[in-house]
Structures are given as structure tokens and as C-alpha cells.
Design a protein around this motif. Structure first.
Motif, PDB file in Angstrom:
ATOM      1  N   ASP A   9      -3.327  -2.396   8.997  1.00  0.00           N
ATOM      2  CA  ASP A   9      -2.623  -1.939  10.191  1.00  0.00           C
ATOM      3  C   ASP A   9      -3.628  -1.578  11.282  1.00  0.00           C
ATOM      4  OD1 ASP A   9       0.075  -0.703  11.373  1.00  0.00           O
ATOM      5  OD2 ASP A   9      -1.611   0.613  11.851  1.00  0.00           O
ATOM      6  N   THR A  10      -3.458  -2.192  12.437  1.00  0.00           N
ATOM      7  CA  THR A  10      -4.356  -1.931  13.563  1.00  0.00           C
ATOM      8  C   THR A  10      -3.646  -1.267  14.735  1.00  0.00           C
ATOM      9  OG1 THR A  10      -5.975  -2.960  15.065  1.00  0.00           O
ATOM     10  CG2 THR A  10      -4.074  -4.310  14.423  1.00  0.00           C
ATOM     11  N   THR A  11      -2.553  -0.559  14.425  1.00  0.00           N
ATOM     12  CA  THR A  11      -1.812   0.175  15.456  1.00  0.00           C
ATOM     13  C   THR A  11      -2.706   1.168  16.187  1.00  0.00           C
ATOM     14  OG1 THR A  11       0.198   0.023  14.102  1.00  0.00           O
ATOM     15  CG2 THR A  11       0.184   1.678  15.859  1.00  0.00           C
ATOM     16  N   GLU A  36       0.136   5.195   5.329  1.00  0.00           N
ATOM     17  CA  GLU A  36      -0.311   5.194   3.939  1.00  0.00           C
ATOM     18  C   GLU A  36       0.885   5.355   3.001  1.00  0.00           C
ATOM     19  OE1 GLU A  36      -3.865   7.281   1.507  1.00  0.00           O
ATOM     20  OE2 GLU A  36      -2.485   8.669   2.476  1.00  0.00           O
ATOM     21  N   GLU A  37       1.765   6.286   3.328  1.00  0.00           N
ATOM     22  CA  GLU A  37       2.954   6.506   2.503  1.00  0.00           C
ATOM     23  C   GLU A  37       3.849   5.270   2.483  1.00  0.00           C
ATOM     24  OE1 GLU A  37       6.605   9.750   1.963  1.00  0.00           O
ATOM     25  OE2 GLU A  37       5.300   9.844   3.718  1.00  0.00           O
ATOM     26  N   ALA A  38       3.805   4.488   3.567  1.00  0.00           N
ATOM     27  CA  ALA A  38       4.618   3.271   3.649  1.00  0.00           C
ATOM     28  C   ALA A  38       3.983   2.097   2.912  1.00  0.00           C
ATOM     29  CB  ALA A  38       4.859   2.898   5.113  1.00  0.00           C
ATOM     30  N   GLY A  39       2.829   2.313   2.295  1.00  0.00           N
ATOM     31  CA  GLY A  39       2.238   1.290   1.463  1.00  0.00           C
ATOM     32  C   GLY A  39       1.233   0.382   2.142  1.00  0.00           C
ATOM     33  N   VAL A  40       0.791   0.739   3.351  1.00  0.00           N
ATOM     34  CA  VAL A  40      -0.216  -0.067   4.032  1.00  0.00           C
ATOM     35  C   VAL A  40      -1.530   0.017   3.259  1.00  0.00           C
ATOM     36  CG1 VAL A  40      -1.589  -0.308   6.139  1.00  0.00           C
ATOM     37  CG2 VAL A  40       0.863   0.170   6.291  1.00  0.00           C
ATOM     38  N   ASP A  41      -2.181  -1.118   3.069  1.00  0.00           N
ATOM     39  CA  ASP A  41      -3.392  -1.168   2.245  1.00  0.00           C
ATOM     40  C   ASP A  41      -4.615  -0.603   2.966  1.00  0.00           C
ATOM     41  OD1 ASP A  41      -2.499  -2.959  -0.202  1.00  0.00           O
ATOM     42  OD2 ASP A  41      -1.701  -3.915   1.600  1.00  0.00           O
ATOM     43  N   THR A  42      -4.801  -1.000   4.236  1.00  0.00           N
ATOM     44  CA  THR A  42      -5.964  -0.576   4.999  1.00  0.00           C
ATOM     45  C   THR A  42      -5.515  -0.165   6.397  1.00  0.00           C
ATOM     46  OG1 THR A  42      -7.349  -2.165   3.803  1.00  0.00           O
ATOM     47  CG2 THR A  42      -8.268  -1.211   5.816  1.00  0.00           C
ATOM     48  N   ILE A  43      -6.035   0.956   6.868  1.00  0.00           N
ATOM     49  CA  ILE A  43      -5.648   1.484   8.182  1.00  0.00           C
ATOM     50  C   ILE A  43      -6.880   1.510   9.073  1.00  0.00           C
ATOM     51  CG2 ILE A  43      -4.738   3.473   9.425  1.00  0.00           C
ATOM     52  CD1 ILE A  43      -3.271   4.153   6.708  1.00  0.00           C
ATOM     53  N   LEU A  65      -7.070  10.301   3.839  1.00  0.00           N
ATOM     54  CA  LEU A  65      -6.382   9.231   3.111  1.00  0.00           C
ATOM     55  C   LEU A  65      -6.647   9.341   1.618  1.00  0.00           C
ATOM     56  CD1 LEU A  65      -7.005   6.094   5.393  1.00  0.00           C
ATOM     57  CD2 LEU A  65      -4.919   7.477   5.219  1.00  0.00           C
ATOM     58  N   GLN A  66      -5.605   9.100   0.833  1.00  0.00           N
ATOM     59  CA  GLN A  66      -5.719   9.219  -0.616  1.00  0.00           C
ATOM     60  C   GLN A  66      -5.680   7.863  -1.318  1.00  0.00           C
ATOM     61  OE1 GLN A  66      -6.185  12.241  -2.250  1.00  0.00           O
ATOM     62  NE2 GLN A  66      -6.443  12.991  -0.150  1.00  0.00           N
ATOM     63  N   THR A  67      -4.819   6.974  -0.863  1.00  0.00           N
ATOM     64  CA  THR A  67      -4.637   5.692  -1.547  1.00  0.00           C
ATOM     65  C   THR A  67      -5.068   4.508  -0.689  1.00  0.00           C
ATOM     66  OG1 THR A  67      -2.328   5.590  -0.802  1.00  0.00           O
ATOM     67  CG2 THR A  67      -2.748   6.573  -2.961  1.00  0.00           C
ATOM     68  N   ALA A  68      -4.922   4.614   0.596  1.00  0.00           N
ATOM     69  CA  ALA A  68      -5.267   3.499   1.479  1.00  0.00           C
ATOM     70  C   ALA A  68      -6.755   3.494   1.802  1.00  0.00           C
ATOM     71  CB  ALA A  68      -4.465   3.597   2.784  1.00  0.00           C
ATOM     72  N   THR A 258       4.157  -7.837  -1.458  1.00  0.00           N
ATOM     73  CA  THR A 258       3.325  -6.836  -0.777  1.00  0.00           C
ATOM     74  C   THR A 258       3.636  -5.460  -1.354  1.00  0.00           C
ATOM     75  OG1 THR A 258       4.820  -6.053   0.986  1.00  0.00           O
ATOM     76  CG2 THR A 258       3.733  -8.183   1.333  1.00  0.00           C
ATOM     77  N   SER A 259       2.842  -4.480  -0.934  1.00  0.00           N
ATOM     78  CA  SER A 259       3.086  -3.103  -1.367  1.00  0.00           C
ATOM     79  C   SER A 259       3.828  -2.300  -0.306  1.00  0.00           C
ATOM     80  CB  SER A 259       1.749  -2.415  -1.672  1.00  0.00           C
ATOM     81  OG  SER A 259       0.940  -2.367  -0.493  1.00  0.00           O
ATOM     82  N   ILE A 260       4.264  -2.953   0.765  1.00  0.00           N
ATOM     83  CA  ILE A 260       4.901  -2.249   1.880  1.00  0.00           C
ATOM     84  C   ILE A 260       6.269  -1.706   1.477  1.00  0.00           C
ATOM     85  CG2 ILE A 260       5.818  -2.473   4.216  1.00  0.00           C
ATOM     86  CD1 ILE A 260       2.818  -2.545   4.127  1.00  0.00           C
ATOM     87  N   ARG A 261       6.520  -0.458   1.824  1.00  0.00           N
ATOM     88  CA  ARG A 261       7.830   0.167   1.617  1.00  0.00           C
ATOM     89  C   ARG A 261       8.567   0.139   2.952  1.00  0.00           C
ATOM     90  NH1 ARG A 261       7.542   5.867  -1.176  1.00  0.00           N
ATOM     91  NH2 ARG A 261       9.792   5.501  -0.979  1.00  0.00           N
TER      92      ARG A 261
END
Length: 389
Positions: A9-11, A36-43, A65-68, A258-261
């Protein structure tokens, strides 16, 4: 087995570059945690060498960040890489993205450098990043869709030889079409082999940002770089939610996942709207105000019988709700539906009367509670008049 497509995500960087889209580091942090909570892999956190605000945002986001994973943007210059490392540190979670100049047009008219100088920049910057202990280094080729294939190949080979493990192909001006962008992805994939990550970064100047990104992953790309709501320079970027929704609904057809929620993205978008005071669209796919609303009588009749008649994308998938609205295009079906919901008895003549009074000459109503009360009040008035006679 389905291939998993990752999202960067490059927002907070490319999206913020557009006029009116500036965000504070605190706002960026809040949005990053929601992404991150929405499942984005890299921010992508920003361009640390460009401003103190982006430097600070990178520090804050990388610490929380914890997971991303997180990414920083840099020019293919050692000094930019140094600042990116100061802001985000050296770890497996830090992707350093180096932008390199792809087209001869940009080399001559923007940078005023030769191809050889461009290759030297890449080699020096990637080598330095590798020497500092970074394990995730991407070279993003700017204006790749207008670059010559021979130079693209040279840039790619130099990048990998120096230590990059990811190539990003940017359709910087929205020049590409799905067929041309897919061919470009296939060409680069044939050079790098299966172990180097290939990413798409598409812009929407001709309205093809989503289509080009989709064609890119079908042609062999591993990752889509996108923005929430498609915000970004000029006409914006690939819309994260639109591509994610396509893969959600068509993933079995394509063999992709994908992992996106999706159900987490709309609330994040609402936060983004608030942060940058983004105007609300009526019909933007998935996020528009009325995209899950119907007003036409024929459609309402079908949806009340079976929502699938006019609803392929389900609002619940996006954490949204279906709405039935009243306009002069609505029919008697909506009146019957609203009264039945309230347990109100009626005749056909009464329905005809209510239709002529409240719908046939109506303009628009989105408050069905108030509208239903008007229907009930009018029925009671009619009955009282009949009783008085």
C-alpha cells in the motif's frame, strides 16, 4: 494450489503526493495500523529523505507495526538510502525501494543523464544498501511502460547482480494498456526467473490502473502496489480495494488469493477521507455513497425477491449495507414492501393513491423511516375520511 498475491500500500507516500492529500505523521500511523489490520502485506511509510515529516512517520510506523512489513522510498542515491536506514533501521521487515529512471525521455529531459550513468546509480545505491545489511531491496523502474526493452533488461540485470531481490515496474503516466503492460511483465519475468519478486505500480490516467495491475499479475507479477480509494497523482493509482475485490470474487478463476480483509477497508477509507478531507463520490466502485443502493422500481422488485438479481458484489463483503431509496423511478413495490415490514394492511387502490402522492412526482428520499411514517399517516387519514363519510 492458489498463488498468493501480496499488496504494497502506497497511500501514505504516492497517495499523499497529490494536491490536497497531505497527512500528518500521527494520521499516517493511525492509517498504517488500520491497513495492517486489513491484511496489507507491506505499507509504504513515505520518502524519508524528502522531509522531516516522512522521516518521523517512518520511525513511528516501523516501531508500531506487528505483522506487516514497511517500505521506504528513495532515489537511487546513497544519501537517500542512508536517511531511509536512519529512519527505519536495518531489518528483514524494512523494504528499501530505489527509484531508477527507465525511459530515454526521462533520462534526457528530466534527469539529463545517460543510460550508463543511470546504470551506475543503480549499482552504487543497491550495493551500498546490501553492504548495510538490508535483505529486502527493490529497484523501481520509473516510466517503465515507455522504456526500451534493451535498457529495461540492462537495468534489471544490474539491479539483481548488485543485490536487489525485487523489481517494480511503474506505468508512471498511465501510458500502458493491459496487453502492453502484461507483455512487459512477461519480459521482465523471463529475465529474473522465479526467485525475484516482480511488482506492478500502475497509474490511472486512462482509467486502466486496475486493469493493467490485474493483467500484470496474470502475466506473472507477484505483487500489486496500490492506494486506498485509488488516490494519487493526477488521476490516481491502482485502487487497492478494487483489485482485492476482483481477486476475492474471481480468485478461483485465476488461481490467485490474497490476505486482504475486504470488510476492514471501508472503515479505513472513511478515516482517510476524514484525514485529507476527500470529497465523497456517489458511484465510486465499492466505496461510493450509492453503490449498494437502488431506486429504480424494476431493480427493487428483483432485489426484494432475490438480491442476486441485481447484486453481484455483496455489501456485507465490504462491511457495508444494502439500501433501498425512493425516487420518481421507484414503483409500487417499495410501498408494499415498507408497509408489510410494519405489518400495515392495505388495498391496491390505497397503494395506487400512495404512489401518485409520494412517488410519481417525487424527486429523492433516502430516509425510509420518515418516508414509511408518511405512508402510514396518509393511510390513516384516508381511512378517517372514509369513516367520516
Amino acid at each position: 494450489m492458489k498463488k498468493r498475491i501480496t499488496f504494497l500500500d502506497t497511500t501514505l507516500r504516492d497517495g499523499e503526493q497529490a494536491p490536497g492529500n497531505a497527512m500528518t505523521p500521527d494520521q499516517k500511523l493511525e492509517l498504517a495500523l488500520m491497513l495492517e489490520e486489513a491484511g496489507v502485506d507491506t505499507i509504504e511509510t513515505g520518502f524519508p529523505a524528502s522531509s522531516h515529516a516522512d522521516f518521523l512517520a517512518t520511525q513511528m510506523i516501523s516501531a508500531k507495526l506487528q505483522t506487516a512489513s514497511f517500505a521506504t522510498f528513495s532515489r537511487a542515491q546513497v544519501k537517500d538510502v542512508q536517511i531511509a536506514i536512519e529512519a527505519g533501521g536495518v531489518s528483514d521487515r524494512h523494504l528499501v525501494m530505489l527509484v531508477a529512471t527507465g525511459s530515454d525521455l526521462h533520462l534526457k529531459n528530466k534527469r539529463n543523464i545517460t543510460r550508463e550513468q543511470g546504470l551506475a546509480e543503480i549499482r552504487e545505491a543497491v550495493t551500498y544498501a546490501k553492504q548495510q545489511g538490508l535483505t529486502n531491496i527493490a529497484v523501481g523502474i520509473e516510466d517503465a511502460s515507455r522504456a526500451e526493452y534493451d535498457y529495461m533488461e540492462a537495468m534489471t540485470r544490474v539491479s539483481i547482480e548488485a543485490g536487489a531481490n525485487q523489481i517494480i515496474l511503474a506505468d508512471t503516466t498511465g501510458y500502458a494498456t493491459p496487453s502492453s503492460f502484461g507483455s512487459l511483465i512477461q519480459f521482465i519475468r523471463s529475465i529474473v526467473g522465479p526467485d525475484i519478486k516482480v511488482s506492478t505500480h500502475c497509474h490511472n490516467d486512462l482509467g486502466l490502473g486496475v486493469a493493467n495491475a490485474l493483467e500484470g499479475i496474470l502475466a506473472g507479477a507477484d505483487e500489486i502496489q496500490a492506494t486506498l480509494g485509488g488516490i494519487g497523482e493526477r488521476a490516481g493509482n491502482t485502487s487497492l480495494e478494487q483489485v482485492a475485490a476482483i481477486l476475492y470474487y474471481k480468485g478461483d478463476d485465476y488461481g490467485l488469493t490474497t490476505s486482504i480483509r475486504l470488510d476492514k477497508l471501508y472503515t479505513t477509507y472513511l478515516m482517510l477521507q476524514e484525514c485529507i478531507e476527500l470529497e465523497e463520490s456517489r458511484m465510486q466502485p465499492l466505496f461510493g455513497k450509492y453503490v449498494f443502493s437502488t431506486a429504480a422500481g424494476i431493480h427493487q422488485q428483483g432485489m426484494l425477491n432475490d438480491p442476486d438479481t441485481y447484486e453481484y458484489v455483496k455489501p456485507v463483503t465490504l462491511g457495508r449495507e444494502r439500501q433501498l431509496l425512493v425516487t420518481r423511478h421507484s414503483g409500487r413495490t417499495i410501498i408494499r414492501h415498507l408497509l408489510k415490514e410494519q405489518g400495515v394492511l392495505f388495498t391496491d387502490d390505497e397503494i395506487n393513491h400512495l404512489y401518485e402522492k409520494f412517488i410519481n412526482k417525487s424527486s429523492f428520499c433516502d430516509d425510509l423511516t420518515t418516508f414509511t411514517q408518511k405512508l402510514k399517516d396518509e393511510l390513516e387519514l384516508q381511512k378517517a375520511e372514509v369513516g367520516a363519510i
